[in-house]
Design a protein around this motif. Structure first.
Motif, mmCIF file in Angstrom:
data_model
loop_
_atom_site.group_PDB
_atom_site.id
_atom_site.type_symbol
_atom_site.label_atom_id
_atom_site.label_comp_id
_atom_site.label_asym_id
_atom_site.label_seq_id
_atom_site.Cartn_x
_atom_site.Cartn_y
_atom_site.Cartn_z
ATOM 1 N N PRO A 1 -4.266 -3.403 -7.235
ATOM 2 C CA PRO A 1 -4.525 -4.295 -6.105
ATOM 3 C C PRO A 1 -3.308 -4.501 -5.200
ATOM 4 O O PRO A 1 -3.457 -5.014 -4.092
ATOM 5 C CB PRO A 1 -4.926 -5.611 -6.784
ATOM 6 C CG PRO A 1 -4.292 -5.553 -8.128
ATOM 7 C CD PRO A 1 -4.262 -4.107 -8.518
ATOM 8 N N ASP A 2 -2.116 -4.097 -5.638
ATOM 9 C CA ASP A 2 -0.919 -4.285 -4.827
ATOM 10 C C ASP A 2 -0.706 -3.181 -3.792
ATOM 11 O O ASP A 2 0.135 -3.322 -2.910
ATOM 12 C CB ASP A 2 0.330 -4.363 -5.710
ATOM 13 C CG ASP A 2 0.452 -5.705 -6.407
ATOM 14 O OD1 ASP A 2 -0.258 -6.648 -6.015
ATOM 15 O OD2 ASP A 2 1.260 -5.806 -7.336
ATOM 16 N N LEU A 3 -1.419 -2.074 -3.897
ATOM 17 C CA LEU A 3 -1.233 -0.988 -2.937
ATOM 18 C C LEU A 3 -1.948 -1.319 -1.640
ATOM 19 O O LEU A 3 -3.103 -1.716 -1.632
ATOM 20 C CB LEU A 3 -1.765 0.328 -3.496
ATOM 21 C CG LEU A 3 -0.886 0.996 -4.535
ATOM 22 C CD1 LEU A 3 -1.543 2.267 -5.024
ATOM 23 C CD2 LEU A 3 0.489 1.281 -4.015
ATOM 24 N N LEU A 4 -1.228 -1.128 -0.543
ATOM 25 C CA LEU A 4 -1.784 -1.398 0.781
ATOM 26 C C LEU A 4 -1.603 -0.174 1.650
ATOM 27 O O LEU A 4 -0.556 0.467 1.614
ATOM 28 C CB LEU A 4 -1.051 -2.567 1.445
ATOM 29 C CG LEU A 4 -1.132 -3.915 0.758
ATOM 30 C CD1 LEU A 4 -0.201 -4.897 1.450
ATOM 31 C CD2 LEU A 4 -2.554 -4.437 0.779
ATOM 32 N N SER A 5 -2.582 0.138 2.435
ATOM 33 C CA SER A 5 -2.453 1.209 3.405
ATOM 34 C C SER A 5 -2.714 0.619 4.781
ATOM 35 O O SER A 5 -3.846 0.425 5.173
ATOM 36 C CB SER A 5 -3.436 2.328 3.107
ATOM 37 O OG SER A 5 -3.268 3.357 4.036
ATOM 38 N N LEU A 6 -1.626 0.299 5.462
ATOM 39 C CA LEU A 6 -1.734 -0.263 6.800
ATOM 40 C C LEU A 6 -1.074 0.658 7.814
ATOM 41 O O LEU A 6 -0.533 0.211 8.792
ATOM 42 C CB LEU A 6 -1.046 -1.636 6.840
ATOM 43 C CG LEU A 6 -1.588 -2.659 5.877
ATOM 44 C CD1 LEU A 6 -0.758 -3.935 5.939
ATOM 45 C CD2 LEU A 6 -3.037 -2.985 6.197
ATOM 46 N N SER A 7 -1.120 1.931 7.537
ATOM 47 C CA SER A 7 -0.364 2.875 8.342
ATOM 48 C C SER A 7 -1.290 3.875 9.016
ATOM 49 O O SER A 7 -2.313 4.262 8.454
ATOM 50 C CB SER A 7 0.605 3.622 7.430
ATOM 51 O OG SER A 7 1.158 4.713 8.098
#
Length: 185
Positions: free
Chosen positions: A172-178
């Protein structure tokens, strides 16, 4: 026939013992999430869109100390040492875009990785899973971005790591905002 019997028994005993694992070196790697690298009372690092730093005094507190067991951790590749599409050393970061276009994650959310073999990078911030022994210890690494050199303080390192393209994750800590890519879930 009797004079060969001790030899046959010794050979059989050696063959049996060599097939039995002697240590945990052959144990499967333990999958971990990014939350295992920070203290339980430190909140999840969030991506600041305001440009304010995300690390605070707790960012240097390292929570993982299981360096005797191999682990698996999924994150995004931020090259430190590369030649063309070959990456010889990189930072594993918990969100795409970390460090280059926005403030860096806390040191306990940065892992310096030296792969066993150079990684063929197909795109910036490629999602990978690294496997190996995770060593705690604050240190610094320098890398070059288009707008100049940057120094990052990281909390963990992994040498001789196996690196594989990640196809899915439940962290849950992985983020893809790129704009560089979307994390497969």
């Amino acid at each position: 026939m009797m004079k060969h019997k001790p030899f046959l028994l010794t050979f059989a005993a050696l063959a049996f013992c060599s097939a039995w694992p002697i240590s945990d070196a052959f144990a499967a790697a333990q999958p971990i999430f990014w939350s295992a690298l920070r203290p339980a009372d430190q909140p999840k690092a969030t991506v600041p869109l305001s440009g304010k730093p995300v690390s605070g005094p707790q960012g240097e507190t390292l929570a993982w100390h299981g360096e005797e067991h191999p682990i698996e951790l999924t994150g995004f590749v931020l090259p430190i040492d590369q030649d063309g599409d070959l990456v010889y050393e990189f930072m594993l970061v918990p969100w795409a875009g970390a460090c280059s276009h926005m403030p860096s994650p806390p040191p306990n959310q940065l892992v310096r990785v030296v792969p066993q073999a150079p990684l063929h990078l197909t795109r910036m911030y490629e999602t990978v899973t690294v496997t190996g022994a995770l060593q705690p210890g604050l240190d610094e690494a320098q890398f070059f971005m288009i707008d100049g050199n940057r120094i990052l303080t990281y909390g963990y390192s992994m040498n001789h790591a196996e690196v594989a393209t990640a196809t899915a994750t439940t962290d849950p800590d992985l983020l893809s905002l790129s704009p560089f890519g979307i994390l497969p879930r």
